[in-house]
Design a protein around this motif. Structure first.
Motif, PDB file in Angstrom:
ATOM      1  N   TYR A  43      45.507  32.001   4.690  1.00 42.46           N
ATOM      2  CA  TYR A  43      46.885  32.209   4.244  1.00 42.46           C
ATOM      3  C   TYR A  43      46.981  33.059   2.986  1.00 42.46           C
ATOM      4  O   TYR A  43      48.030  33.670   2.744  1.00 42.46           O
ATOM      5  N   ARG A  44      45.944  33.136   2.207  1.00 40.16           N
ATOM      6  CA  ARG A  44      45.991  33.953   0.998  1.00 40.16           C
ATOM      7  C   ARG A  44      45.790  35.431   1.311  1.00 40.16           C
ATOM      8  O   ARG A  44      46.440  36.287   0.728  1.00 40.16           O
ATOM      9  N   ARG A  45      44.904  35.706   2.268  1.00 38.15           N
ATOM     10  CA  ARG A  45      44.709  37.104   2.685  1.00 38.15           C
ATOM     11  C   ARG A  45      45.652  37.481   3.824  1.00 38.15           C
ATOM     12  O   ARG A  45      45.758  38.631   4.191  1.00 38.15           O
ATOM     13  N   ARG A  46      46.306  36.476   4.408  1.00 41.16           N
ATOM     14  CA  ARG A  46      47.208  36.641   5.544  1.00 41.16           C
ATOM     15  C   ARG A  46      46.496  37.320   6.708  1.00 41.16           C
ATOM     16  O   ARG A  46      46.979  38.288   7.295  1.00 41.16           O
ATOM     17  N   LEU A  47      45.324  36.770   7.029  1.00 46.16           N
ATOM     18  CA  LEU A  47      44.524  37.239   8.155  1.00 46.16           C
ATOM     19  C   LEU A  47      44.220  36.058   9.066  1.00 46.16           C
ATOM     20  O   LEU A  47      43.902  34.960   8.590  1.00 46.16           O
ATOM     21  N   GLY A  48      44.302  36.291  10.372  1.00 42.09           N
ATOM     22  CA  GLY A  48      44.001  35.243  11.329  1.00 42.09           C
ATOM     23  C   GLY A  48      43.177  35.754  12.486  1.00 42.09           C
ATOM     24  O   GLY A  48      43.175  36.962  12.784  1.00 42.09           O
ATOM     25  N   ARG A  49      42.449  34.859  13.128  1.00 46.60           N
ATOM     26  CA  ARG A  49      41.689  35.196  14.333  1.00 46.60           C
ATOM     27  C   ARG A  49      41.944  34.109  15.365  1.00 46.60           C
ATOM     28  O   ARG A  49      41.759  32.925  15.099  1.00 46.60           O
ATOM     29  N   LEU A  50      42.401  34.522  16.540  1.00 47.93           N
ATOM     30  CA  LEU A  50      42.694  33.593  17.623  1.00 47.93           C
ATOM     31  C   LEU A  50      41.983  34.026  18.895  1.00 47.93           C
ATOM     32  O   LEU A  50      41.840  35.226  19.154  1.00 47.93           O
ATOM     33  N   THR A  77      40.646  38.173  22.326  1.00 47.07           N
ATOM     34  CA  THR A  77      40.471  37.924  20.900  1.00 47.07           C
ATOM     35  C   THR A  77      41.544  38.691  20.147  1.00 47.07           C
ATOM     36  O   THR A  77      41.721  39.895  20.361  1.00 47.07           O
ATOM     37  N   GLU A  78      42.284  37.999  19.279  1.00 47.17           N
ATOM     38  CA  GLU A  78      43.341  38.639  18.508  1.00 47.17           C
ATOM     39  C   GLU A  78      43.074  38.482  17.018  1.00 47.17           C
ATOM     40  O   GLU A  78      42.695  37.393  16.555  1.00 47.17           O
ATOM     41  N   LEU A  79      43.266  39.558  16.280  1.00 43.49           N
ATOM     42  CA  LEU A  79      43.213  39.537  14.826  1.00 43.49           C
ATOM     43  C   LEU A  79      44.624  39.790  14.319  1.00 43.49           C
ATOM     44  O   LEU A  79      45.266  40.776  14.701  1.00 43.49           O
ATOM     45  N   LEU A  80      45.115  38.884  13.472  1.00 40.56           N
ATOM     46  CA  LEU A  80      46.474  38.961  12.970  1.00 40.56           C
ATOM     47  C   LEU A  80      46.452  39.436  11.517  1.00 40.56           C
ATOM     48  O   LEU A  80      45.729  38.888  10.683  1.00 40.56           O
ATOM     49  N   THR A  81      47.230  40.461  11.216  1.00 43.49           N
ATOM     50  CA  THR A  81      47.362  40.971   9.855  1.00 43.49           C
ATOM     51  C   THR A  81      48.845  41.218   9.590  1.00 43.49           C
ATOM     52  O   THR A  81      49.649  41.257  10.527  1.00 43.49           O
ATOM     53  N   PRO A  82      49.238  41.406   8.324  1.00 42.78           N
ATOM     54  CA  PRO A  82      50.658  41.648   8.050  1.00 42.78           C
ATOM     55  C   PRO A  82      51.212  42.904   8.711  1.00 42.78           C
ATOM     56  O   PRO A  82      52.396  42.955   9.040  1.00 42.78           O
ATOM     57  N   ALA A 134      51.018  34.612  21.004  1.00 42.46           N
ATOM     58  CA  ALA A 134      50.837  33.598  19.965  1.00 42.46           C
ATOM     59  C   ALA A 134      51.593  34.065  18.730  1.00 42.46           C
ATOM     60  O   ALA A 134      51.570  35.248  18.390  1.00 42.46           O
ATOM     61  N   THR A 135      52.268  33.149  18.065  1.00 36.29           N
ATOM     62  CA  THR A 135      53.010  33.497  16.859  1.00 36.29           C
ATOM     63  C   THR A 135      52.100  33.406  15.649  1.00 36.29           C
ATOM     64  O   THR A 135      51.388  32.419  15.462  1.00 36.29           O
ATOM     65  N   ASP A 136      52.114  34.457  14.828  1.00 38.20           N
ATOM     66  CA  ASP A 136      51.339  34.469  13.592  1.00 38.20           C
ATOM     67  C   ASP A 136      51.743  33.242  12.757  1.00 38.20           C
ATOM     68  O   ASP A 136      52.914  33.067  12.423  1.00 38.20           O
ATOM     69  N   PRO A 137      50.802  32.359  12.394  1.00 40.88           N
ATOM     70  CA  PRO A 137      51.159  31.130  11.681  1.00 40.88           C
ATOM     71  C   PRO A 137      51.913  31.359  10.376  1.00 40.88           C
ATOM     72  O   PRO A 137      52.854  30.618  10.069  1.00 40.88           O
ATOM     73  N   TYR A 138      51.515  32.372   9.608  1.00 36.30           N
ATOM     74  CA  TYR A 138      52.190  32.569   8.333  1.00 36.30           C
ATOM     75  C   TYR A 138      53.587  33.156   8.534  1.00 36.30           C
ATOM     76  O   TYR A 138      54.525  32.810   7.798  1.00 36.30           O
ATOM     77  N   ILE A 196      37.155  36.557   8.321  1.00 38.39           N
ATOM     78  CA  ILE A 196      37.793  37.441   9.307  1.00 38.39           C
ATOM     79  C   ILE A 196      37.594  38.891   8.876  1.00 38.39           C
ATOM     80  O   ILE A 196      37.965  39.273   7.765  1.00 38.39           O
ATOM     81  N   ARG A 197      36.995  39.671   9.754  1.00 32.62           N
ATOM     82  CA  ARG A 197      36.738  41.078   9.455  1.00 32.62           C
ATOM     83  C   ARG A 197      37.449  41.954  10.471  1.00 32.62           C
ATOM     84  O   ARG A 197      37.386  41.705  11.674  1.00 32.62           O
ATOM     85  N   LEU A 198      38.112  42.979   9.971  1.00 37.40           N
ATOM     86  CA  LEU A 198      38.850  43.884  10.847  1.00 37.40           C
ATOM     87  C   LEU A 198      37.904  44.920  11.442  1.00 37.40           C
ATOM     88  O   LEU A 198      36.900  45.290  10.825  1.00 37.40           O
ATOM     89  N   PRO A 199      38.206  45.423  12.639  1.00 39.16           N
ATOM     90  CA  PRO A 199      37.330  46.413  13.282  1.00 39.16           C
ATOM     91  C   PRO A 199      37.349  47.745  12.546  1.00 39.16           C
ATOM     92  O   PRO A 199      38.349  48.112  11.909  1.00 39.16           O
TER      93      PRO A 199
END
Length: 286
Positions: A87-94, A112-117, A152-156, A264-267
């Motif tokens: 939640y601090r970096r606002r990054l998620g992996r689902l 695989t989904e990576l969530l960013t702002p 899927a809804t981004d949790p933040y 969580i690392r972005l491609p």
């Protein structure tokens, strides 16, 4: 009003294609307890809901379970996901699982989904995308603000949507997986949420306010004694520009395991697919 609804139907077309594409070929607990009086929760339900996103930031990270139910034309499809969120970096992996098709045969490989702002990254997205490549979609281009597009809804983002709660009631205390929670029910306004959201989510929520059939989002929220979301169910409605029908979507979020590692690392840009995905608009480049 008719012209406004027509524009919304056109703008939501792309989001509808992506969400329906995820479910192509597929059709698809909380504990009980007496609602005892809770003076703090009953006195200020809106304040508790408006502070929920901040409570998640204070927690740092958590595990997450998601469920998205889509109903249209008498057909109901459920897409489920599981992962972690920082939640601090606002990054998620689902890891998003599609339901099996009606014959019982195995469906699409997990996505695989990576969530960013500012972007949604998807691997194993669909036909024509190499297995080792990611599809990148800029959330600013999504008329639903990525509240439903990825299945899927981004949790933040979901938590910040609660900043737009205009009316809410305290239902009572109950229990979720052994944790005492306060249950709130109400309606949030997407436009209001956009005005009070963090800078990273403001544009996404503003786009959703214009793109959905209605900016009003009914919800049920369950917060623990630290004010953190443990369960959140939000109901969206948008117009399917292709079928000219209203699509009802119910998104459920479960948060647990607060403080769990979320590396969580972005491609890299070279790993992002820039061609056309079957059934979608061209993917955005990195």
């Amino acid at each position: 009003m008719d012209r406004r609804q027509h524009r919304r139907a056109g703008r939501t077309g792309a989001a509808t294609v992506i969400l329906l594409g995820l479910a192509a070929g597929a059709c698809g607990c909380w504990g009980s307890g007496a609602a005892a009086e809770d003076v703090t929760g009953a006195d200020d339900p809106l304040g508790a809901l408006h502070r929920a996103a901040r409570a998640l930031r204070d927690a740092g990270s958590s595990k997450a379970g998601t469920s998205m139910e889509m109903a249209t034309g008498g057909t109901r499809v459920t897409i489920r996901g599981r992962g972690v969120y920082d939640y601090r970096r606002r990054l998620g992996r689902l890891t998003v699982m599609l339901p099996a098709d009606p014959t019982g045969a195995a469906g699409h490989r997990p996505i695989t989904e990576l969530l960013t702002p500012d972007a949604l990254y998807m691997k194993n997205r669909g036909a024509g995308v190499p297995a080792d490549k990611w599809v990148r979609v800029e959330t600013a281009t999504l008329t639903d603000g990525n509240l439903v597009t990825g299945g899927a809804t981004d949790p933040y983002v979901a938590a910040e949507l609660l900043r737009g709660a205009r009316e809410a009631t305290f239902v009572g205390r109950t229990e979720l997986a052994g944790t005492a929670v306060r249950h709130y029910r109400g309606t949030a306004d997407l436009g209001h949420a956009a005005r009070y959201a963090s800078a990273g989510n403001r544009a996404a929520l503003a786009a959703a306010a214009k793109g959905f059939a209605t900016a009003r989002v009914p919800f049920d929220a369950y917060l623990d004694d630290q004010g953190r979301i443990r369960k959140l169910r939000q109901r969206f409605s948008f117009s399917n520009g292709h079928a000219k029908a209203t699509v009802a979507v119910a998104s459920t979020l479960l948060l647990y395991g607060f403080g769990a590692p979320a590396d969580i690392r972005l491609p890299a840009p070279a790993d992002i697919y820039t061609g056309r995905v079957a059934g979608d608009e061209p993917a955005e480049s990195g």
